[in-house]
Each structure stands twice: as structure tokens, then as C-alpha cells.
Scaffold this motif. Sequence first.
Motif, short mmCIF file in Angstrom:
data_model
loop_
_atom_site.label_atom_id
_atom_site.label_comp_id
_atom_site.label_asym_id
_atom_site.label_seq_id
_atom_site.Cartn_x
_atom_site.Cartn_y
_atom_site.Cartn_z
N LEU A 583 0.85 -1.18 0.00
CA LEU A 583 0.00 0.00 0.00
C LEU A 583 0.89 1.23 0.00
CD1 LEU A 583 -2.85 -0.86 2.55
CD2 LEU A 583 -2.95 -0.91 0.06
N ARG A 584 0.85 1.99 -1.05
CA ARG A 584 1.67 3.19 -1.15
C ARG A 584 0.81 4.33 -1.66
NH1 ARG A 584 4.64 1.21 1.76
NH2 ARG A 584 6.87 0.77 1.61
N HIS A 585 0.63 5.32 -0.85
CA HIS A 585 -0.14 6.50 -1.25
C HIS A 585 0.27 7.67 -0.37
CE1 HIS A 585 -3.63 9.19 -1.94
NE2 HIS A 585 -3.70 8.57 -3.11
N LEU A 586 0.27 8.84 -0.96
CA LEU A 586 0.67 10.05 -0.24
C LEU A 586 -0.15 10.25 1.02
CD1 LEU A 586 2.33 12.70 -0.18
CD2 LEU A 586 0.51 13.75 -1.54
N ASN A 587 -1.39 9.77 1.02
CA ASN A 587 -2.30 10.02 2.15
C ASN A 587 -2.57 8.79 2.99
OD1 ASN A 587 -3.54 12.03 -0.27
ND2 ASN A 587 -3.00 12.97 1.67
N LEU A 588 -1.64 7.82 2.97
CA LEU A 588 -1.66 6.69 3.89
C LEU A 588 -0.34 6.64 4.64
CD1 LEU A 588 -3.16 3.79 1.69
CD2 LEU A 588 -4.39 5.41 3.14
N VAL A 589 -0.39 6.34 5.93
CA VAL A 589 0.84 6.19 6.71
C VAL A 589 1.64 5.03 6.15
CG1 VAL A 589 1.79 5.62 8.97
CG2 VAL A 589 -0.12 7.21 8.79
N SER A 590 2.95 5.21 5.98
CA SER A 590 3.79 4.22 5.30
C SER A 590 4.60 3.39 6.27
CB SER A 590 4.75 4.92 4.33
OG SER A 590 4.05 5.58 3.30
N LEU A 591 4.70 2.10 5.95
CA LEU A 591 5.63 1.20 6.63
C LEU A 591 6.96 1.28 5.88
CD1 LEU A 591 6.12 -1.18 8.68
CD2 LEU A 591 5.53 -2.70 6.79
N LEU A 592 8.03 1.60 6.61
CA LEU A 592 9.35 1.74 5.99
C LEU A 592 10.14 0.45 6.01
CD1 LEU A 592 10.43 5.22 7.41
CD2 LEU A 592 9.16 4.70 5.32
#
Length: 883
Positions: A583-592
Motif C-alpha cells: 500500500l503506497r499513497h501520499l495520504n496513507l501512513v507508510s511502513l518503511l
Amino acid sequence: MCAASIALAISMDTNCIRIALGTILLILPCLPFLSIAEVIYPPLELFSISCGSSTNFTLDGRNWIGDNNSKLLSESQGSVAAPPNTPTAIQGPYTYARLSHSQFTYSFSLKAGPKFVRLFFYSASYQSFYRTKAYFSVTAGPYTLLRDFDASLNAAADDDPGQPDILFREYCINLEDGQKQLNITFIPSKTAQHPYSYAFINGIEIVSMPPFLYYTNPDDYDGVPQTVGTLSQYHIENSSALETIYRLNVAGKDITGSEDTGMLRTWKADDNYLTTQSTTSVDFGRITKLSFNMTQNYTAPDEVYRTVRNMGTNGSMNMRFNLTWQLPVDSGFTYLLRLHFCELDPFVLQAGDLMFVIYIADQLVTNRADVLLWTDNQKGVPVVRDYVVLIPGNRKKLNLSLKIHPHPLRRFEDAQLNALELFKINDSTGNLAGPNPDPPLQTPKAPVENSKKKSSDTTRTLAAVAGAVSGVVLVSLIVAFFLIKRKKNVAIDKCSNQKDGSSHGDGSSSLPTNLCRHFSIEEIRAATNNFDELFIVGTGGFGNVYKGYIEDSSTPVAIKRLKPGSRQGVDEFVTEIEMLSQLRHLNLVSLLGYCYESNEMILVYEFMDHGALRDHLYDTDNPSLSWKQRLHICIGVARGLNYLHTGVKHMIIHRDVKSTNILLDAKWAAKVSDFGLSRIGPTGISMTHVNTGVKGSIGYLDPEYYKRLRLTEKSDVYSFGVVLLEVLSGRQPLLHWEEKQRISLVKWAKHCCEKGTLSKIMDAELKGQIAPVCLRKFGDVALSCLFEDGTQRPSMKDVVGMLELVLQLQDSAANDGVMESGRDYEDSEDVFGSSHSSVHVSDYSKSTGLSTTSEGDRSYGSKESFVLISNDVFSEIKDPKGR
């Protein structure tokens, strides 16, 4: 005279103190150590036993008597008296202990009535009795005080650095008429895991107390505790036993036993349990003489009532937050919570000047707490309120919350509390024992050099990071439906094989290292200064959350370290990584990235500097967000939800959209978090919904979903509509202390729309910032999301387009100079039309010519409402996918 009195007391009952009332009155003038409080209750019986000792001493209001060669030990086969191998500097009955691999009993001859029973432990090794093998139970008469008690684990979990390895337990036990003896028995718990267990005790104290100090007086109807969540009362019967969990002097200092009212109780400061800000404690000293005409003068020391914690009379900002205490307790028990109040503020003159609302365990117990009303307008009169609350569960630790909030109909926007006491009530079997704490996490041996980031950063961003990582605590619920089962099982098997501490660097695992970075444990330790406690910015059932720094300390991250025994095991850990990495989107918190080695399961997320949206709307001292900021945040959230609904292979329904799950980064960009309740949407062509139990948050739940148990992406649309109203109003979705019409924000907004006065719900901070045409259109969007019929709600794609229009209208109005700053919005044209009790999407369609509706329907918006929206904005209304 004094020496003779002391000798007389010591000689009574063979090496233990049993002080009759006459003796106390005789020795008080020459034994000031008993209590320095202004009021003293003279206990009829007082035993202070230094177990394993043959010497006597006096300390902190107590005459400690050694138990060697006494008749108190009625059963002591094989018991040993020994000093600790490592002496403690803490004063008290800790220089010796009574220890045994077999059961031993102390027998006390007592009169009928309630008693304090106190147990003192120093967790250490004694001769050949090793510290880690102390594992035992304790009974007192028919009650179980401790069961399979692991002294070393409890000492390790104790958070009092001033008394390391010292454990203290206090109980209230009533001896009924005819009972003349109380037996306290220590029983080693012999199990396969603990074949060499032993029991020990350093000190025992028994102090008689007034008959109705905590037990219910049958002749005092007003003093019966109220049961939280009901209208019923709960009698603390004489057959009950209580365990003291907390006794807190709110906003004051620690009060020792010698400063209590003769019963040798200890009152601790409340700082470790207060989770919200408050003003500096107020000490009214001797401004007003206390008058104990509503409660007994021994209920608490005077000092308790002369210090008070409040919010300060700083104006309307106080309405934005609560005074909150979080009290960890064992679930599965019933608790008695006593709140102490005393009004001494010279500015509070009469009943009604200062009212507040009290919540216990997030349940309203009173919406008009008024100390002067309780005391008939008398200043300086202490008063208590007792509440009984059941904390359901399986004995694991949970937080019992106490929240106090100013009442809106008040002269002073404030709330106050002087002290609190919390007691556990025995269950139906007479048990008071809770479980042992979990073993502590293993501390790495070699410390890593500090990353030179200031610890003040940690404090400043506590709410930010705690909010950021909470968004993924239970995300595994999504993934179970999202992943192919075979692939997931392979990943689990391979990860399970890594439990020996090896890395995933060989590429054999299905963990997506190509999409998600693998961190070594050395990198994680360096990022957190070897898991330095100063870096902890949050905690939860999963473990601690740290603010760390990677890339040569240049990039801040949020690091979640799962503790052993967490509900998130290997399965959830692996699937969470696999799902979030895709899941990659500017408006979702990202797992690094992640770390899985050395028996550590660690997840690394992007750091969110500004925390949750809610923390900038209400219940906070953060600066208010401007209207433009709020619009940009709403558009960002809508885009993130639209991505979940349409931008991934299988639709994801978030199911818990709310302001606390919307996080803000350093540039105030909004990101959706917390996928713990999310579900995969309908997957078949003919499927229109998912049948599932109701999950979500009260105030945000789609009524169609909770009535019919049919979940669709339109449930997210409804919840987002509630968020839009939150953003506009700066208040919670539900306010139980409001008048009936305003309790529900949604119902209040709809009512205002009927009257053409939507501006009444607008946050006062936004006055003069919103163009009237922008307010109208924003209200249109919010209410279109809140239709009862989910098929009439717009899609999130439509919502994005409508909110972008709202932003355009706001910018145009600002450029044209028609903001009407400072003007009362009620003086402008009606925000909406009138005479309607509900809003229908079909009305919007009719006004734009997108579809027709039944005769008689009228629009809340004007005909030009959506002239700037392209024809595909309401594409789903044209083609509602068979619903």
C-alpha cells in the motif's frame, strides 16, 4: 511515665503490640510518632510485626516487634529467619525475613470489626533461598490475598525507583461478630515449573479502622456507592474484602503513615497517573478552617483537602480537554473508587459557579458535579463520592480511566479533584489475587552511543508518534483476507525458522524485501540508543514505541517493538509487513521496514510530527487550524480513502474512519492510519456488500451498517461525513452533557440545516475565515455523506471532487474580497433552505440535471450548487453498481 507506658504496650500479647484505646490515649502525649496529623483516629488494635527478627524498633509511627519466639507463629514447621544476602538501605522491616519451603501461619487474636492487613516484602536472596524461586500464595481467613505470587517478577515490574525490590500490599478485612482470630497463611506454590518454591514475608501489620470508613453503613442511604453505568447502588458488605490499589493525593506530595489520621495509611502523589496537562497544583494552606460535617474527620488528612488539581480558569480553551487519570488494574474484578473534594477557592462563591462532568471507565457518572451544591454552599467542607465499576476481562492489566471535564453551563470553565482511592473487591470465591506481570524484555548488554538528538524532541512528539503507530496495531485483520493463503503460510514457516536469531538476508523468505527494507537489530539499536527509555514516545499492548533516527541520524522514524506475549505473533507480524508494503499513497501512513532477528519483531514507520487531527480540533491546547488548513486536510483524507476503495486490486473498507486515525506530517499533509478493523470489500461481480459483525467507533458508525450488518465502502463515506462536521465544528461527535438536541453532532447539524443556520455549529475559532458560499457547499458535501441510505451517498471519488470545488470557492471568495470577515453568518442568506428533515443525494442530482427524483423533493442547495463539478463526479449515482 512514658517508658512505663511503652513497656506496658510491648509486654502485651508476647512481643507484639496490641494497644487498647486507653493505652493509646495514655501514650499519645509522649509518642508523637504515631501521627502528626491534625486529627487522629485512635486504633483499638495495632500490630506491627518484623518477621524473622528478634529485635524491636520504632519507625514512621510504628513500634515494630520481632516475631522470634513469639506465639504468633501457630504453624511454622521448617521456617527460617534470615537476613537478606544483599541488605537494602530502605528503612523498615526488611533486615530479616521469615522463609519456608513449607506452609506457615501467623495467628492474631482480634476483636470483631474491620482491619487493615498490610504485607511487606523485600524481594532478595536469603541464604540458600534464591530470589527467583519465591513463588507462593497468601490467605487471610476465607480470602485469597495472593495466588502463585512471583515476588521477583512483581518487583521487576514495580515502577517505584525510590524503593527498588520493595513490595507492599494493603487489604481491608472485616471480622464478623464471634470471630476472635485471623490466620494469615503463606503457602509455597509447588508446580512442575517451580519444584523448589518457597514463601517468605518481611513484615505484617494489622490496624483496626472505623466500622464504616470503606464498608457501607446500612443506616446511611446517601453514602451507598453508585454503580457505574447503571442507576443502582452497590453495598460494600461486611463480608467483603478489599485490596487497596491506589491512594493518591492529587496535586500534592507523598503523605507518609505518620502524617495520616492515625491509621498509618500512605498517600502517594498522582503525577505518574495523570495523562493530561493541568495547572500547577493549588495549595490553599490555612485560608479556611476545614469543617468535617459531611464526612468523618479521619477520612483523610487535612493536607489532602488543602491541595487541589484543576485546569485553571484560562477561558474557553479549557473546554477542549479533560483532566484524565489512567489507573492500571486487573481486569475481571469489581472496584470501589472514592473521590475526595473540598471547595476552598475564594473566587467560587456559590453552587453553580463551578460545575463539571465525571466519567469513569469512559462512562458518564454525573454531568453536574458541584462541590458547593453537595455541601449546601459551605466552604472548606470535605466531601467524598463513591462509585463501583466492573472492569470486564480475563485478569490481564487494563487501564481504568477517570476523566473530569468542565460543564458548559458554568461560571468557571474548570474542574477539580483533591484525592482518590481505588480498591479491588473480592470475587465470589473470596479471591483478590491478580496474575503476575509479564517477564520484562531482555535488556541488551552493550549500550550504544547517544544519537545526540535532544530528549525534548521526545516529549514534544509524544502524541504524534503514539498516534502514528496506533494506526497499525491490528492491521493483520485486513491481510488475512488480502493475501493468498498458501503464500502466507510459506512466509510464516520460513520466518518461524528464523527464530534462532538469523537474518532474512538470504532472500529465501517471502517477506517483501524488495518493497520493504529489512533493518538489522544493530541498526535498530543504534537508531534508539539501545532502546533507551528516553526515546519511548508511546506504549500499548504490543510493546513500546520509540522515536528513532536512521540514515546517520538524519531521518526520524517511529519504531514499534513487539514484546513477547503480544497478541501480534509471527503470523500477524509477517502478514502486516506483506500487506502494508504493497500500500503506497501520499495520504496513507507508510511502513518503511522491519527487523526480525534475535527473537525481536520490530516494525519501522514514517514519523508523523503533528500527531492526530483530533489533537488540533478540541481537547487540546494546540493552536487552532485555519480553515484553509482544514480543507486541505479533508481533501487529503478523501484521496487516501478513495485509493483504498478504488486504487488497489481488492477494495479495502477502512471501517474506523475518525479524527484520531487521521495523522498529520511535518507539512500538515493528512494520512489515514489504523487499519485494525479494515475488511476486504465485495469481491464478486454480483456482490454488493460484506456480511460482518459491527465494528467501529461510536459516533462515526454508519446506521445502515449497524442496523443491517451489511458493510460497504459507503460506510467509510458516512464516517468521513462525521469527520467533516468535526472539522467544521471543532467538537466531538457525541457530547453527553449537552442538551438533548446537541448531544449528537450529526443530528444537531441536520437540525440546523432545517433552520438554515448551519453556522451555529461552526467552531468559534473559524469566525470570519469561511466565505458564506464555501460554508454552504461544505455543508452540502458533509450532509450528502450522511444519508441514511448508503446508495445515495457519493463515492469517495465524488467527495474528492466536491471538496476541491469547495477549496476553489474559498480561494475565489478570498481573491474577490467577499470573505465578510467578522460578520455574523446568521445575518447572511440562509445556508440551506428550510422545512426539511433530511437531505437526499437525489436533490443534488436534480439541481445539476444528473437525474430526476420523485415529485415533491426539494434541494437544500441552490441550482448552481455544483456547476463547477465535471459530469463524472456523480458517476456512481448514475450507475450505482446494482445497489
